[in-house]
Design a protein around this motif. Structure first.
Motif, PDB file in Angstrom:
ATOM      1  N   GLY A  68      -6.015  11.981  -3.995  1.00  0.00           N
ATOM      2  CA  GLY A  68      -5.947  13.126  -3.092  1.00  0.00           C
ATOM      3  C   GLY A  68      -4.594  13.384  -2.476  1.00  0.00           C
ATOM      4  O   GLY A  68      -4.495  14.130  -1.502  1.00  0.00           O
ATOM      5  N   ARG A  69      -3.566  12.759  -3.019  1.00  0.00           N
ATOM      6  CA  ARG A  69      -2.209  12.995  -2.507  1.00  0.00           C
ATOM      7  C   ARG A  69      -1.190  12.485  -3.515  1.00  0.00           C
ATOM      8  O   ARG A  69      -1.515  11.699  -4.400  1.00  0.00           O
ATOM      9  CB  ARG A  69      -2.010  12.332  -1.164  1.00  0.00           C
ATOM     10  CG  ARG A  69      -2.221  10.840  -1.166  1.00  0.00           C
ATOM     11  CD  ARG A  69      -2.070  10.305   0.224  1.00  0.00           C
ATOM     12  NE  ARG A  69      -2.744   9.028   0.326  1.00  0.00           N
ATOM     13  CZ  ARG A  69      -2.554   8.181   1.283  1.00  0.00           C
ATOM     14  NH1 ARG A  69      -1.718   8.465   2.243  1.00  0.00           N
ATOM     15  NH2 ARG A  69      -3.190   7.037   1.306  1.00  0.00           N
ATOM     16  N   PRO A  70       0.062  12.904  -3.358  1.00  0.00           N
ATOM     17  CA  PRO A  70       1.098  12.417  -4.279  1.00  0.00           C
ATOM     18  C   PRO A  70       1.216  10.898  -4.216  1.00  0.00           C
ATOM     19  O   PRO A  70       1.053  10.289  -3.145  1.00  0.00           O
ATOM     20  CB  PRO A  70       2.382  13.089  -3.758  1.00  0.00           C
ATOM     21  CG  PRO A  70       1.911  14.272  -2.980  1.00  0.00           C
ATOM     22  CD  PRO A  70       0.584  13.877  -2.396  1.00  0.00           C
ATOM     23  N   LEU A  71       1.496  10.291  -5.340  1.00  0.00           N
ATOM     24  CA  LEU A  71       1.603   8.832  -5.404  1.00  0.00           C
ATOM     25  C   LEU A  71       2.720   8.310  -4.508  1.00  0.00           C
ATOM     26  O   LEU A  71       2.637   7.200  -3.995  1.00  0.00           O
ATOM     27  CB  LEU A  71       1.815   8.382  -6.846  1.00  0.00           C
ATOM     28  CG  LEU A  71       0.675   8.720  -7.820  1.00  0.00           C
ATOM     29  CD1 LEU A  71       1.039   8.276  -9.233  1.00  0.00           C
ATOM     30  CD2 LEU A  71      -0.633   8.101  -7.367  1.00  0.00           C
ATOM     31  N   ALA A  72       3.749   9.103  -4.305  1.00  0.00           N
ATOM     32  CA  ALA A  72       4.864   8.691  -3.451  1.00  0.00           C
ATOM     33  C   ALA A  72       4.434   8.491  -1.999  1.00  0.00           C
ATOM     34  O   ALA A  72       5.100   7.778  -1.245  1.00  0.00           O
ATOM     35  CB  ALA A  72       5.998   9.716  -3.530  1.00  0.00           C
ATOM     36  N   GLU A  73       3.297   9.074  -1.604  1.00  0.00           N
ATOM     37  CA  GLU A  73       2.818   8.944  -0.224  1.00  0.00           C
ATOM     38  C   GLU A  73       1.922   7.721  -0.013  1.00  0.00           C
ATOM     39  O   GLU A  73       1.490   7.460   1.109  1.00  0.00           O
ATOM     40  CB  GLU A  73       2.055  10.211   0.180  1.00  0.00           C
ATOM     41  CG  GLU A  73       2.938  11.439   0.263  1.00  0.00           C
ATOM     42  CD  GLU A  73       2.160  12.689   0.640  1.00  0.00           C
ATOM     43  OE1 GLU A  73       0.944  12.593   0.934  1.00  0.00           O
ATOM     44  OE2 GLU A  73       2.772  13.767   0.628  1.00  0.00           O
ATOM     45  N   LEU A  74       1.650   6.965  -1.070  1.00  0.00           N
ATOM     46  CA  LEU A  74       0.800   5.786  -0.946  1.00  0.00           C
ATOM     47  C   LEU A  74       1.544   4.643  -0.268  1.00  0.00           C
ATOM     48  O   LEU A  74       2.778   4.585  -0.303  1.00  0.00           O
ATOM     49  CB  LEU A  74       0.339   5.327  -2.334  1.00  0.00           C
ATOM     50  CG  LEU A  74      -0.473   6.322  -3.151  1.00  0.00           C
ATOM     51  CD1 LEU A  74      -0.728   5.757  -4.543  1.00  0.00           C
ATOM     52  CD2 LEU A  74      -1.775   6.667  -2.448  1.00  0.00           C
ATOM     53  N   ASP A  75       0.804   3.725   0.338  1.00  0.00           N
ATOM     54  CA  ASP A  75       1.447   2.546   0.918  1.00  0.00           C
ATOM     55  C   ASP A  75       1.798   1.550  -0.199  1.00  0.00           C
ATOM     56  O   ASP A  75       1.425   1.735  -1.356  1.00  0.00           O
ATOM     57  CB  ASP A  75       0.569   1.899   1.991  1.00  0.00           C
ATOM     58  CG  ASP A  75      -0.764   1.369   1.454  1.00  0.00           C
ATOM     59  OD1 ASP A  75      -0.865   1.050   0.255  1.00  0.00           O
ATOM     60  OD2 ASP A  75      -1.707   1.269   2.255  1.00  0.00           O
ATOM     61  N   ARG A  76       2.532   0.520   0.159  1.00  0.00           N
ATOM     62  CA  ARG A  76       3.035  -0.441  -0.832  1.00  0.00           C
ATOM     63  C   ARG A  76       1.913  -1.073  -1.645  1.00  0.00           C
ATOM     64  O   ARG A  76       1.990  -1.177  -2.858  1.00  0.00           O
ATOM     65  CB  ARG A  76       3.878  -1.524  -0.152  1.00  0.00           C
ATOM     66  CG  ARG A  76       4.450  -2.531  -1.149  1.00  0.00           C
ATOM     67  CD  ARG A  76       5.419  -3.506  -0.501  1.00  0.00           C
ATOM     68  NE  ARG A  76       4.898  -4.165   0.671  1.00  0.00           N
ATOM     69  CZ  ARG A  76       4.202  -5.304   0.662  1.00  0.00           C
ATOM     70  NH1 ARG A  76       3.942  -5.904  -0.460  1.00  0.00           N
ATOM     71  NH2 ARG A  76       3.786  -5.837   1.797  1.00  0.00           N
ATOM     72  N   LYS A  77       0.856  -1.474  -0.975  1.00  0.00           N
ATOM     73  CA  LYS A  77      -0.252  -2.132  -1.677  1.00  0.00           C
ATOM     74  C   LYS A  77      -0.891  -1.183  -2.697  1.00  0.00           C
ATOM     75  O   LYS A  77      -1.220  -1.585  -3.817  1.00  0.00           O
ATOM     76  CB  LYS A  77      -1.285  -2.624  -0.674  1.00  0.00           C
ATOM     77  CG  LYS A  77      -2.355  -3.486  -1.280  1.00  0.00           C
ATOM     78  CD  LYS A  77      -3.213  -4.131  -0.213  1.00  0.00           C
ATOM     79  CE  LYS A  77      -4.195  -5.077  -0.872  1.00  0.00           C
ATOM     80  NZ  LYS A  77      -4.629  -6.124   0.009  1.00  0.00           N
ATOM     81  N   ALA A  78      -1.077   0.058  -2.320  1.00  0.00           N
ATOM     82  CA  ALA A  78      -1.663   1.047  -3.234  1.00  0.00           C
ATOM     83  C   ALA A  78      -0.724   1.326  -4.411  1.00  0.00           C
ATOM     84  O   ALA A  78      -1.173   1.495  -5.547  1.00  0.00           O
ATOM     85  CB  ALA A  78      -1.981   2.337  -2.481  1.00  0.00           C
TER      86      ALA A  78
END
Length: 137
Positions: A68-78
């Protein structure tokens, strides 16, 4: 996709072809690199598979949609989980795979390599734990 119609077989395989980023076309329009699918002795549909680099872009886009969002917005673990999934799918055997993934994740190539090393260390530890369990059992 003219000439294929509403064949139940075509309807059944369409989600798979779409997930791979492929294109469906009539069997008589198949080229030498296309895959012709037959059912009950008859050629039903041809599938034109994307080039590997296109597949990686397609996979990355699907992963972003799933989250549901760009991969660049994920946290480190994700992001590490994304790299783990992509590594299992062979994404890093594609030319410029690391660069493509790094760009999608908004990290450097070095960071992607660090994530890959982390994934490999986790696998090694899991294998060691399995071996110890077998020896102890």
């Amino acid at each position: 996709m003219t000439g294929i119609g509403d064949d139940p077989f075509v309807t059944a395989v369409k989600p798979l072809v779409d997930a791979m980023g492929g294109e469906m076309l009539p069997p008589d329009e198949a080229g030498p690199d296309d895959v012709v699918l037959s059912w009950e002795g008859a050629d039903v549909v041809a599938v034109r598979l994307p080039q590997l680099a296109e597949s990686l872009d397609h996979i990355l886009a699907a992963m972003a949609r799933e989250r549901g969002r760009p991969l660049a917005e994920l946290d480190r673990k994700a992001k590490q989980q994304v790299v783990r999934t992509l590594e299992a799918r062979g994404a890093f055997s594609v030319r410029h795979g690391v660069e493509t993934v790094a760009s999608a994740l908004g990290v450097s190539r070095f960071t992607v390599y660090n994530y890959l090393n982390y994934v490999n260390e986790q696998r090694a530890r899991a294998r060691e734990g399995d071996e110890r369990s077998r020896q102890d059992g």
